[in-house]
Design a protein around this motif. Structure first.
Motif, PDB file in Angstrom:
ATOM      1  N   UNK A  24     -16.153 -17.146 -10.937  1.00 48.25           N
ATOM      2  CA  UNK A  24     -14.846 -16.695  -9.483  1.00 48.25           C
ATOM      3  C   UNK A  24     -16.131 -17.025  -8.036  1.00 48.25           C
ATOM      4  N   UNK A  25     -15.683 -18.175  -8.015  1.00 46.99           N
ATOM      5  CA  UNK A  25     -15.897 -18.475  -6.028  1.00 46.99           C
ATOM      6  C   UNK A  25     -15.717 -17.889  -4.623  1.00 46.99           C
ATOM      7  N   UNK A  26     -14.584 -17.622  -5.330  1.00 47.07           N
ATOM      8  CA  UNK A  26     -14.079 -16.951  -3.739  1.00 47.07           C
ATOM      9  C   UNK A  26     -13.804 -15.671  -3.527  1.00 47.07           C
ATOM     10  N   UNK A  27     -14.498 -15.896  -2.358  1.00 42.73           N
ATOM     11  CA  UNK A  27     -14.828 -13.772  -1.885  1.00 42.73           C
ATOM     12  C   UNK A  27     -13.931 -13.910  -0.662  1.00 42.73           C
ATOM     13  N   UNK A  28     -13.346 -12.827  -0.832  1.00 37.19           N
ATOM     14  CA  UNK A  28     -12.003 -12.436  -0.737  1.00 37.19           C
ATOM     15  C   UNK A  28     -12.294 -11.063  -0.521  1.00 37.19           C
ATOM     16  N   UNK A  29     -11.354 -10.568   0.560  1.00 42.39           N
ATOM     17  CA  UNK A  29     -11.941  -8.902   0.725  1.00 42.39           C
ATOM     18  C   UNK A  29     -13.418  -8.780   2.001  1.00 42.39           C
ATOM     19  N   UNK A  30     -13.327  -7.744   1.485  1.00 42.13           N
ATOM     20  CA  UNK A  30     -14.489  -6.854   2.066  1.00 42.13           C
ATOM     21  C   UNK A  30     -15.134  -6.505   1.253  1.00 42.13           C
ATOM     22  N   UNK A  31     -16.725  -7.026   1.066  1.00 44.71           N
ATOM     23  CA  UNK A  31     -17.303  -6.981  -0.473  1.00 44.71           C
ATOM     24  C   UNK A  31     -18.376  -5.498   0.267  1.00 44.71           C
ATOM     25  N   UNK A  32     -18.106  -4.073  -0.457  1.00 46.61           N
ATOM     26  CA  UNK A  32     -18.990  -2.746  -0.272  1.00 46.61           C
ATOM     27  C   UNK A  32     -20.625  -3.675  -0.440  1.00 46.61           C
ATOM     28  N   UNK A  54     -20.330   3.947   7.379  1.00 46.45           N
ATOM     29  CA  UNK A  54     -19.731   2.847   7.192  1.00 46.45           C
ATOM     30  C   UNK A  54     -18.959   2.800   6.016  1.00 46.45           C
ATOM     31  N   UNK A  55     -19.456   3.738   4.874  1.00 49.77           N
ATOM     32  CA  UNK A  55     -18.841   4.345   3.381  1.00 49.77           C
ATOM     33  C   UNK A  55     -17.260   4.182   3.753  1.00 49.77           C
ATOM     34  N   UNK A  56     -16.964   5.573   4.804  1.00 43.56           N
ATOM     35  CA  UNK A  56     -15.578   6.072   5.287  1.00 43.56           C
ATOM     36  C   UNK A  56     -15.117   5.221   6.297  1.00 43.56           C
ATOM     37  N   UNK A  57     -15.873   4.250   6.972  1.00 38.54           N
ATOM     38  CA  UNK A  57     -14.840   3.264   7.549  1.00 38.54           C
ATOM     39  C   UNK A  57     -14.634   2.615   6.370  1.00 38.54           C
ATOM     40  N   UNK A  58     -15.006   2.049   5.427  1.00 40.55           N
ATOM     41  CA  UNK A  58     -14.504   1.402   4.151  1.00 40.55           C
ATOM     42  C   UNK A  58     -12.700   1.223   4.539  1.00 40.55           C
ATOM     43  N   UNK A  59     -13.285   2.306   3.907  1.00 47.86           N
ATOM     44  CA  UNK A  59     -12.579   3.558   2.852  1.00 47.86           C
ATOM     45  C   UNK A  59     -11.172   3.709   3.611  1.00 47.86           C
ATOM     46  N   UNK A  60     -11.506   3.656   5.127  1.00 43.61           N
ATOM     47  CA  UNK A  60     -10.739   4.139   6.180  1.00 43.61           C
ATOM     48  C   UNK A  60      -9.615   2.447   5.921  1.00 43.61           C
ATOM     49  N   UNK A  93     -16.866   4.910  19.461  1.00 43.99           N
ATOM     50  CA  UNK A  93     -16.254   4.070  20.650  1.00 43.99           C
ATOM     51  C   UNK A  93     -17.613   3.107  19.465  1.00 43.99           C
ATOM     52  N   UNK A  94     -18.583   3.077  19.029  1.00 46.37           N
ATOM     53  CA  UNK A  94     -19.139   2.238  18.060  1.00 46.37           C
ATOM     54  C   UNK A  94     -18.562   1.876  16.806  1.00 46.37           C
ATOM     55  N   UNK A  95     -17.801   3.258  15.729  1.00 42.13           N
ATOM     56  CA  UNK A  95     -17.496   3.510  14.646  1.00 42.13           C
ATOM     57  C   UNK A  95     -16.430   2.837  14.908  1.00 42.13           C
ATOM     58  N   UNK A  96     -15.521   2.225  16.019  1.00 44.65           N
ATOM     59  CA  UNK A  96     -14.201   2.093  16.488  1.00 44.65           C
ATOM     60  C   UNK A  96     -14.044   0.558  16.187  1.00 44.65           C
ATOM     61  N   UNK A  97     -15.167   0.297  16.796  1.00 44.11           N
ATOM     62  CA  UNK A  97     -15.445  -1.700  16.825  1.00 44.11           C
ATOM     63  C   UNK A  97     -15.927  -2.223  15.528  1.00 44.11           C
ATOM     64  N   UNK A  98     -17.038  -0.999  14.747  1.00 44.30           N
ATOM     65  CA  UNK A  98     -17.320  -1.076  13.712  1.00 44.30           C
ATOM     66  C   UNK A  98     -15.842  -1.952  12.566  1.00 44.30           C
ATOM     67  N   UNK A  99     -15.458  -0.737  12.524  1.00 40.80           N
ATOM     68  CA  UNK A  99     -13.902  -0.688  11.290  1.00 40.80           C
ATOM     69  C   UNK A  99     -12.957  -2.251  11.582  1.00 40.80           C
ATOM     70  N   UNK A 100     -13.116  -2.536  13.390  1.00 37.98           N
ATOM     71  CA  UNK A 100     -12.385  -3.320  13.569  1.00 37.98           C
ATOM     72  C   UNK A 100     -13.153  -4.583  13.212  1.00 37.98           C
ATOM     73  N   UNK A 101     -14.893  -4.524  13.504  1.00 41.24           N
ATOM     74  CA  UNK A 101     -14.778  -5.529  12.638  1.00 41.24           C
ATOM     75  C   UNK A 101     -15.204  -6.330  11.308  1.00 41.24           C
TER      76      UNK A 101
END
Length: 248
Positions: A24-32, A54-60, A93-101
């Protein structure tokens, strides 16, 4: 790229052969795991705490909304975040920007990272209080002092005064400077030669204790008179994007 990719090659006798590559060569979504590898490679301090954030952010983030962040945004965010863990407002604020990224629904400008680094907690509080919509005006005033028949603008005692943060800021006496800094960063703009038609909003500012206390420090004299420039500030489109990117 398709899961099964056919490639044609030529052998020793110039005959074509077809080779099928499986996988599978498709990179889809967020690769933790890939995100965590970036932390190990580029975060220099407090790695364990950053990993937890970052883990908490990804899970949200909803799975369908996830995306791999751009390295030029993600890397400086985690580095600046690691230096801001002792300031709750800046950290969040950095955490929210991290989530948006890592959210494909959000628009992130690379300069947002450095802008956070040029704001203090009080300025973050003021921005959080503003609706993330451009062109909504907030009244501000300048206060000028003249002596007798003095010509010109006189002496500016107060510039860009607003009461917008007096109920939330730790140091509300610096609000004029905060507004000046946010204008410098192009988060807000102060249109020239424009004023609001509702003059009651300016009366409130002219009678604010902080303004009256400043005027009371001057020696009382019939020669002194005060003039007011009635202005307003509003979010720029860029500022509205910044607030949207740094909010939940």
């Amino acid at each position: 790229m398709e899961k099964n990719q056919e490639q044609k090659i030529k052998g020793n006798h110039n005959t074509q052969q077809i080779i099928t590559i499986e996988g599978d060569y498709n990179v889809v979504g967020l690769q933790k795991d890939d995100v965590m590898n970036l932390i190990q490679a580029y975060c220099y301090t407090d790695k364990e705490q950053i990993v937890d954030i970052v883990k908490e952010t990804i899970e949200s983030i909803n799975e369908e909304d996830g995306r791999m962040p751009e390295k030029r945004i993600f890397v400086p965010v985690i580095q600046q975040l690691s230096y801001s863990l002792d300031d709750e407002y800046i950290k969040n604020t950095y955490r929210k920007l991290l989530k948006s990224s890592m959210n494909r629904k959000k628009t992130i400008h690379p300069s947002f990272v450095s802008i956070i680094g040029q704001l203090n907690s009080d300025e973050i509080k003021i921005l959080n209080k503003l609706p993330n919509v451009a062109n909504i005006p907030f009244p501000i005033i300048d206060v000028r002092m003249k002596v007798g028949q003095q010509e010109g603008n006189g002496i500016t005692l107060i510039r860009n005064f607003s009461d917008i943060g007096y109920d939330i800021c730790d140091d509300p006496g610096n609000i004029c400077a905060y507004i000046e800094n946010m204008e410098r960063l192009k988060l807000i703009e102060i249109p020239t030669m424009l004023t609001l038609t509702n003059k009651d909003v300016y009366t409130k500012l002219k009678q604010h204790p902080a303004v009256l206390n400043t005027l009371a420090k001057n020696v009382s004299s019939p020669e002194l008179k005060y003039e007011y420039d009635e202005k307003f500030f509003q979010l720029t489109q860029f500022g509205a994007q910044f607030i949207n990117a740094c909010s939940e």
